[in-house]
Design an enzyme around this catalytic site. Structure first.
Site: not given
Ligand code: PLP
Length: 355
Positions: A33, A129, A253, A301
């Protein structure tokens, strides 16, 4: 061309995936992701396509980018679907979905699909969450199991504090998971990177490694297994100007650095708009033509400044590594108000070069 760039070592990515998979219960979804934590999701997924058991992304938009690029392995949507109208699209593109909220259970009950959709049902074991509450989990599983257009696959949960190696809360989450899912069929998936590396009692059928794939330890302290990871990204640029300053002169800065003695300052084409942390402190390590050096002054920047006083050979054109093989991302994190996750995800504007 501006010399700032990120080199992505795909062999290191594969090495880290193999380590993750060897620690898990057999299978691992590579979490790609957020554009593979800044490393480029399409190229990273393609590099792992032959050996990964599948991939995990946040949402359908990210999954469709992978499918569009020809990735055929299973893809799990970690945030699941956002409205019932997306469900046919999930089937069409052969995507698996997490179900984490009661409204999603109801949406699936109201929907009729032409073929079974694979569901991972998420338990809120204590992170608070997303996830179905422990008291309602078994009932949600049974309701979904009764639907002909659903294939119940995996019982999953997520840890809030697995990066703390002696944390009672993580043990409580594991106990809650065991109790809430007892007697239900299906496989188990609870491990993110810190859990995989640090909590062997948590390993289930499916691991979900993210950060560790990119070669960064999730722990603040040294850790034997994490030490086997290989950094995937090297962020580097070049010196584009040099200043010879007498003692007592401010740099950058806010005058956050004032020379104490005559100082040679190098200006590097890399700034916070590229993802380098703006609030990295004076002394944050860098590598200058392969030798240890340090950041001085506030990061701008598009540029940052380094101390070249002890690097007489260095000058315009010298290569500066901001993190990678010589300076670990963790060292930069330790000197900035950020986390390893945010450090990597923040990388932008710089071209990614794959090897
Ligand atoms: N599983 C879930 C539901 C997540 O939200 C995430 C990352 O946020 C992961 C797995 C992967 O986590 P990590 O990057 O700590 O391995």
């Amino acid at each position: 061309m501006r010399p700032a760039r990120a080199l992505i070592d795909l062999a290191a990515l594969r090495h880290n995936y193999r380590l993750a998979r060897s620690l898990g219960g057999g299978r691992a979804l590579a979490v790609v992701k957020a554009d593979a934590y800044g490393h480029g999701a399409v190229r990273c997924a393609a590099a792992l396509e032959h050996e990964a058991d599948g991939f995990a992304v946040a949402c359908i938009e990210e999954a469709l980018v992978l499918r569009g690029a020809g990735i055929r392995k299973p893809i799990l949507l970690l945030e699941g679907f956002f409205e019932a109208s997306e469900l046919p699209l999930l089937l069409e593109h052969d995507l698996w979905t997490v179900v984490h909220a009661p409204w999603q259970v109801e949406a699936l009950e109201r929907t009729v699909l032409p073929a079974p959709l694979t569901v991972w049902l998420k338990l809120d074991s204590g992170m608070h969450r997303v996830g179905i509450g422990a008291d309602d989990y078994a009932e949600a599983w049974r309701r979904l199991e009764a639907l002909p257009h659903v294939r119940m696959a995996v019982k999953m949960s997520h840890f809030a504090r697995a990066d703390e190696l002696e944390c009672a809360r993580t043990r409580e989450q594991l106990d809650t998971f065991a109790a809430a899912t007892a007697g239900l069929p299906g496989e188990v998936s609870v491990c993110n990177s810190p859990a995989l590396l640090g909590w062997p009692q948590a390993r289930g059928h499916w691991a979900r490694p993210g950060l560790m794939l990119y070669g960064v330890s999730p722990f603040a302290q040294a850790h034997d297994l994490a030490a086997q990871l290989r950094p995937v990204m090297t962020l580097e640029s070049k010196v584009i100007a040099v200043r010879e300053l007498p003692a007592g002169e401010p740099v950058g800065y806010g005058a956050r650095f004032v020379t104490e003695a005559p100082t040679r300052v190098g200006v590097v084409a890399m700034g916070y708009a590229d993802g380098y942390p703006q609030f990295a402190v004076n002394g944050t390590p860098v590598a200058i033509d392969g030798r240890p050096g340090r950041l001085v002054g506030r990061v701008s920047m598009d540029m940052l400044t380094i101390d070249l006083t002890d690097h007489p050979q260095a000058g315009v054109g010298s290569t500066v590594e901001l993190w990678g093989n010589q300076v670990s991302a963790a060292q930069v994190v330790a000197n900035s108000q950020t986390s390893s996750y945010r450090l990597l995800c923040a990388v932008k504007r710089v071209p990614l070069h794959y090897a």
